[in-house]
Design an enzyme around this catalytic site. Structure first.
Site, PDB file in Angstrom:
ATOM      1  N   ARG A  32     -55.138  -9.644 -90.013  1.00 57.64           N
ATOM      2  CA  ARG A  32     -55.933  -8.807 -89.104  1.00 57.64           C
ATOM      3  C   ARG A  32     -55.030  -7.962 -88.202  1.00 57.64           C
ATOM      4  O   ARG A  32     -55.333  -7.742 -87.024  1.00 57.64           O
ATOM      5  CB  ARG A  32     -56.860  -9.672 -88.229  1.00 57.64           C
ATOM      6  CG  ARG A  32     -57.914 -10.448 -88.997  1.00 57.64           C
ATOM      7  CD  ARG A  32     -58.918  -9.526 -89.684  1.00 57.64           C
ATOM      8  NE  ARG A  32     -60.051 -10.241 -90.226  1.00 57.64           N
ATOM      9  CZ  ARG A  32     -60.097 -10.805 -91.427  1.00 57.64           C
ATOM     10  NH1 ARG A  32     -59.039 -10.722 -92.238  1.00 57.64           N
ATOM     11  NH2 ARG A  32     -61.183 -11.420 -91.841  1.00 57.64           N
ATOM     12  N   SER A  42     -66.665 -11.447 -87.392  1.00 59.10           N
ATOM     13  CA  SER A  42     -65.945 -12.464 -86.605  1.00 59.10           C
ATOM     14  C   SER A  42     -65.507 -11.861 -85.279  1.00 59.10           C
ATOM     15  O   SER A  42     -64.845 -10.823 -85.260  1.00 59.10           O
ATOM     16  CB  SER A  42     -64.689 -12.935 -87.345  1.00 59.10           C
ATOM     17  OG  SER A  42     -65.013 -13.449 -88.601  1.00 59.10           O
ATOM     18  N   GLU A  70     -60.828 -10.567 -82.085  1.00 61.00           N
ATOM     19  CA  GLU A  70     -60.523  -9.721 -83.248  1.00 61.00           C
ATOM     20  C   GLU A  70     -61.160  -8.348 -83.077  1.00 61.00           C
ATOM     21  O   GLU A  70     -60.635  -7.326 -83.512  1.00 61.00           O
ATOM     22  CB  GLU A  70     -61.065 -10.416 -84.514  1.00 61.00           C
ATOM     23  CG  GLU A  70     -60.572  -9.826 -85.809  1.00 61.00           C
ATOM     24  CD  GLU A  70     -61.690  -9.456 -86.737  1.00 61.00           C
ATOM     25  OE1 GLU A  70     -62.447  -8.512 -86.402  1.00 61.00           O
ATOM     26  OE2 GLU A  70     -61.804 -10.078 -87.801  1.00 61.00           O
TER      27      GLU A  70
END
Ligand code: FAD
Ligand code: EPU
Length: 336
Positions: free
Chosen positions: A161, A236, A332
């Site tokens: 990520r 998420s 995130e």
């Protein structure tokens, strides 16, 4: 080019936050110099599909929404194809285009919301594949001088990520196209992650194709993840934290059922969803901000939540997980 001052951004972010901002939509790189003049200064945010950001306030400065379209083959032989997509193409439609052409490599990344141009930003990943595995290169305009720069896999500094565009080069480039190297034959399927194998068995499929794997991924995702058209969310909210094995061991002493995955020497990746559920937050709701009932890693907007309320909920979860497990979660989603 379409320019609107004080536009509602509600339909431009999948959380459905009712922020207001100055919005400019462009379809080609040729429009950028004129856009620069009309908006009188550089953009403060490049917007794709708005599926990985949370507006906690009305953004100041211009938002430039990238809608550059077009898919073309740059090179191919019997084994592989290099295919380039405009940054404004819808990611899942691009994946479907590749599947229709029997090009392997993107099947595990089916049904991820957003645009192709944002895919390198956080090296999107799912079901055992990240775009760095099939990424060839990208083209991006440097905002400071308008020069077109090409980045290869290494110069993107991809991680879990992560990419250089979230770190050192944050807000400095507009990604205008992304190219992938996909297989035309001898493609090795990745079916080892999560429930993919089980899903293929249900379909009684002993020799699955890339299309079968894509269907399996779509089926799994549809049972777990809320559809942003029905319930506002950005996937998420936190990353799965990577911690030392000694921290994981100490949690496991009290909780033998702890969910974790190997992450290099003396480190493991914990399932943040497990930590949040175990801390008691799954299904929690405060006004219209909530934690999804089927996936604790996903925060949701039941309708009228403000970005601040969602952010506050994420902060409460972060502090509680820290107090209960000694692990600090990292967001995130991009906070604006
Ligand atoms: P946006 O949200 O518009 O932008 C995200 C960031 O990228 C911002 O910082 C923005 O400024 C920047 N940006 C966007 N386009 C450009 C550009 N052309 N040039 C420069 N900067 C740009 N992600 C995963 O990795 N795996 C998943 O499995 C996954 N599942 C999801 C499921 C759901 C239901 C949802 C809602 C989200 C999910 N996500 C997942 C997150 C999201 O889909 C991805 O991060 C996606 O790539 C975001 O694309 P976007 O176009 O919506 O980007
Ligand atoms: N879990 C729980 N409770 C929950 C949720 C998860 O205990 O409420 C545990 C379960 O044991 C489960 C494990 O966590 O087996 C992993 O859950 P899941 O397979 O749903 O994946 P995830 O780790 O929660 C990650 C990505 C997703 C990606 C999936 C599939 C991150 C931050 N998230 O989620 O990406 O789709 O794996 O590969 O890495 C996104 O980035 O927005 C996103 C949705």
């Amino acid at each position: 080019m379409n320019i609107q001052k004080a536009a509602s951004l509600k339909s431009h972010n999948t959380f459905g936050i009712d922020a207001i901002g100055d919005l400019a939509v462009f379809q080609s790189t040729e429009e950028l110099p004129a856009l620069m003049e009309k908006t009188t200064h550089q953009p403060t945010l490049i917007l794709g599909g708005g599926s990985n950001l949370l507006f906690t306030q009305n953004p100041t400065g211009w938002l430039w929404k990238n809608e550059i379209k077009g898919i073309e083959v740059l090179d191919e032989n019997d084994d592989y194809v290099i295919v380039r997509s405009g940054a404004g193409e819808n990611w899942h439609q691009f994946v479907l285009h590749c599947l229709r052409n029997n090009w392997g490599g993107l099947e595990n990344l089916s049904l991820i919301p957003g645009k192709v141009g944002a895919s390198p930003m956080q090296n999107i990943g799912a079901y055992g594949v990240e775009i760095k595995d099939i990424f060839h290169s990208l083209q991006a305009i440097r905002i400071s001088d308008g020069i077109l720069v090409e980045f290869d896999n290494q110069s993107c500094a991809f991680g879990y990520r992560e990419s250089v565009f979230k770190r050192k080069l944050k807000d400095q480039y507009i990604i205008v196209s992304v190219s992938f190297r996909l297989s035309k034959r001898n493609h090795v399927l990745k079916t080892g992650y999560g429930d993919i194998q089980k899903e293929l068995e249900i379909a009684a499929n002993s020799e699955p194709s890339i299309q079968d794997v894509s269907r399996a991924v779509i089926a799994i995702r549809s049972t777990k993840l809320p559809d942003p058209n029905m319930l506002g969310n950005a996937g998420s909210f936190f990353k799965n934290p990577v911690v030392s094995t000694s921290i994981a061991d100490s949690i496991q002493e009290k909780h033998p059922e702890l969910v974790f995955y190997p992450a290099g020497d003396s480190a493991v990746k914990l399932a943040a969803g497990w930590l949040i559920e175990k801390a008691g937050w799954k299904g929690f709701r405060r006004n219209d901000a909530g934690v999804h009932a089927r996936q604790a890693l996903v925060l949701v907007n039941y309708g009228e939540a403000s970005g601040k309320e969602i952010w506050q909920l994420s902060e409460d979860i972060l502090l509680d997980v820290q107090a209960k497990f000694g692990v600090t979660l990292e967001r995130e989603v991009n906070i604006i």
